[in-house]
Design a protein around this motif. Structure first.
Motif, PDB file in Angstrom:
ATOM      1  N   HIS A  83       0.720  -1.494   0.049  1.00 28.15           N
ATOM      2  CA  HIS A  83      -0.014  -0.169  -0.173  1.00 28.15           C
ATOM      3  C   HIS A  83       0.856   1.263  -0.062  1.00 28.15           C
ATOM      4  CE1 HIS A  83      -4.050  -1.780   0.540  1.00 28.15           C
ATOM      5  NE2 HIS A  83      -3.293  -2.683   0.721  1.00 28.15           N
ATOM      6  N   ARG A  84       2.075   1.231  -0.510  1.00 25.32           N
ATOM      7  CA  ARG A  84       2.771   2.428  -0.847  1.00 25.32           C
ATOM      8  C   ARG A  84       2.514   3.064  -1.838  1.00 25.32           C
ATOM      9  NH1 ARG A  84       8.258   2.115  -1.053  1.00 25.32           N
ATOM     10  NH2 ARG A  84       8.092  -0.042  -2.164  1.00 25.32           N
ATOM     11  N   ALA A  85       2.518   4.574  -2.063  1.00 27.05           N
ATOM     12  CA  ALA A  85       2.295   5.372  -3.270  1.00 27.05           C
ATOM     13  C   ALA A  85       3.258   5.956  -3.643  1.00 27.05           C
ATOM     14  CB  ALA A  85       0.949   6.147  -2.962  1.00 27.05           C
ATOM     15  N   ILE A  86       3.971   6.090  -4.852  1.00 24.57           N
ATOM     16  CA  ILE A  86       4.910   7.183  -5.064  1.00 24.57           C
ATOM     17  C   ILE A  86       4.234   7.938  -6.317  1.00 24.57           C
ATOM     18  CG2 ILE A  86       7.092   7.384  -6.071  1.00 24.57           C
ATOM     19  CD1 ILE A  86       7.822   4.737  -4.849  1.00 24.57           C
ATOM     20  N   ALA A  87       4.515   9.253  -5.880  1.00 20.05           N
ATOM     21  CA  ALA A  87       3.776  10.195  -7.013  1.00 20.05           C
ATOM     22  C   ALA A  87       4.810  11.134  -7.488  1.00 20.05           C
ATOM     23  CB  ALA A  87       2.522  10.824  -6.356  1.00 20.05           C
ATOM     24  N   PHE A  88       4.395  11.457  -8.673  1.00 20.00           N
ATOM     25  CA  PHE A  88       5.335  12.570  -9.506  1.00 20.00           C
ATOM     26  C   PHE A  88       4.171  13.816  -9.754  1.00 20.00           C
ATOM     27  CE2 PHE A  88       7.312   8.583 -10.195  1.00 20.00           C
ATOM     28  CZ  PHE A  88       8.597   8.973  -9.798  1.00 20.00           C
ATOM     29  N   ALA A  89       4.395  14.857  -9.413  1.00 20.06           N
ATOM     30  CA  ALA A  89       3.250  15.896  -9.630  1.00 20.06           C
ATOM     31  C   ALA A  89       4.202  16.974 -10.389  1.00 20.06           C
ATOM     32  CB  ALA A  89       2.542  16.414  -8.421  1.00 20.06           C
ATOM     33  N   SER A  90       3.584  17.800 -11.305  1.00 17.78           N
ATOM     34  CA  SER A  90       4.136  18.859 -11.860  1.00 17.78           C
ATOM     35  C   SER A  90       2.847  19.786 -12.432  1.00 17.78           C
ATOM     36  CB  SER A  90       4.990  18.591 -13.128  1.00 17.78           C
ATOM     37  OG  SER A  90       4.161  17.861 -14.234  1.00 17.78           O
ATOM     38  N   ASP A  91       3.377  21.050 -12.910  1.00 13.89           N
ATOM     39  CA  ASP A  91       2.724  21.965 -13.452  1.00 13.89           C
ATOM     40  C   ASP A  91       3.545  22.990 -14.569  1.00 13.89           C
ATOM     41  OD1 ASP A  91       3.938  23.881 -11.712  1.00 13.89           O
ATOM     42  OD2 ASP A  91       2.164  24.344 -10.564  1.00 13.89           O
ATOM     43  N   SER A  92       3.257  23.968 -14.882  1.00 15.10           N
ATOM     44  CA  SER A  92       4.189  24.644 -15.749  1.00 15.10           C
ATOM     45  C   SER A  92       5.528  25.213 -15.084  1.00 15.10           C
ATOM     46  CB  SER A  92       3.539  25.635 -16.470  1.00 15.10           C
ATOM     47  OG  SER A  92       2.995  26.734 -15.376  1.00 15.10           O
ATOM     48  N   THR A  93       5.470  25.197 -13.658  1.00 17.65           N
ATOM     49  CA  THR A  93       6.712  25.754 -13.013  1.00 17.65           C
ATOM     50  C   THR A  93       7.277  24.945 -12.062  1.00 17.65           C
ATOM     51  OG1 THR A  93       5.094  26.985 -11.400  1.00 17.65           O
ATOM     52  CG2 THR A  93       5.787  28.400 -13.357  1.00 17.65           C
ATOM     53  N   SER A  94       6.712  23.748 -11.510  1.00 20.50           N
ATOM     54  CA  SER A  94       7.310  23.021 -10.732  1.00 20.50           C
ATOM     55  C   SER A  94       7.146  21.635 -11.033  1.00 20.50           C
ATOM     56  CB  SER A  94       6.623  23.318  -9.388  1.00 20.50           C
ATOM     57  OG  SER A  94       5.363  23.127  -9.119  1.00 20.50           O
TER      58      SER A  94
END
Length: 144
Positions: A121-132
């Motif tokens: 039940h581990r989650a690894i995420a990658f999040a982004s937008d136009s600046t980060s």
């Protein structure tokens, strides 16, 4: 090493995202929660995750994956508790019997890709937008 492996798995699956019908994904079996029920799709399921680091550390989110290919997310905790939005599409790809990759682009311009390990039940995420761009680690549960 695990983060690098997850990055490679996501990169390898990006081509698959284009061939997966929105809201549909391949058969999978997970941990104790899935010994009785085979998870054949994320469509119709609700997953709740909480990240322990990154920009949303300590905040719990709920994601409802629709049969129509849309995803509805909402803040379960935090100062924005109750805030919600429906995004028009998501992709979910079964990596193996215990690992899924889920990704969507929000109307706000934010992109979230989460690798879910059904065994621990581990989650690894990658999040982004136009600046980060950021990574987050956390846990998840399948609500229904």
């Amino acid at each position: 090493m695990r983060l690098a492996l997850c990055t490679v798995m996501i990169a390898g699956c990006l081509g698959l995202f284009h061939t997966v019908t929105r809201g549909q994904d391949a058969a999978s079996r997970g941990n104790d929660q899935f010994k009785e029920t085979q998870m054949t799709s994320l469509a119709g399921r609700t997953i709740r995750w909480t990240f322990v680091d990154g920009p949303v550390a300590g905040i719990t989110f709920e994601h409802r994956f629709g049969e129509d290919g849309a995803v509805t997310w909402r803040y379960v905790t935090g100062t924005d508790k109750g805030a919600s939005n429906r995004e028009k599409s998501y992709a979910a790809v079964r990596i193996n019997d215990k690992t899924w990759a889920v990704s969507y682009l929000a109307a706000s311009g934010h992109t979230l890709t989460v690798v879910l390990n059904l065994e621990d039940h581990r989650a690894i995420a990658f999040a982004s937008d136009s600046t980060s761009w950021s990574t987050q680690n956390g846990t998840f549960e399948i609500v229904d």
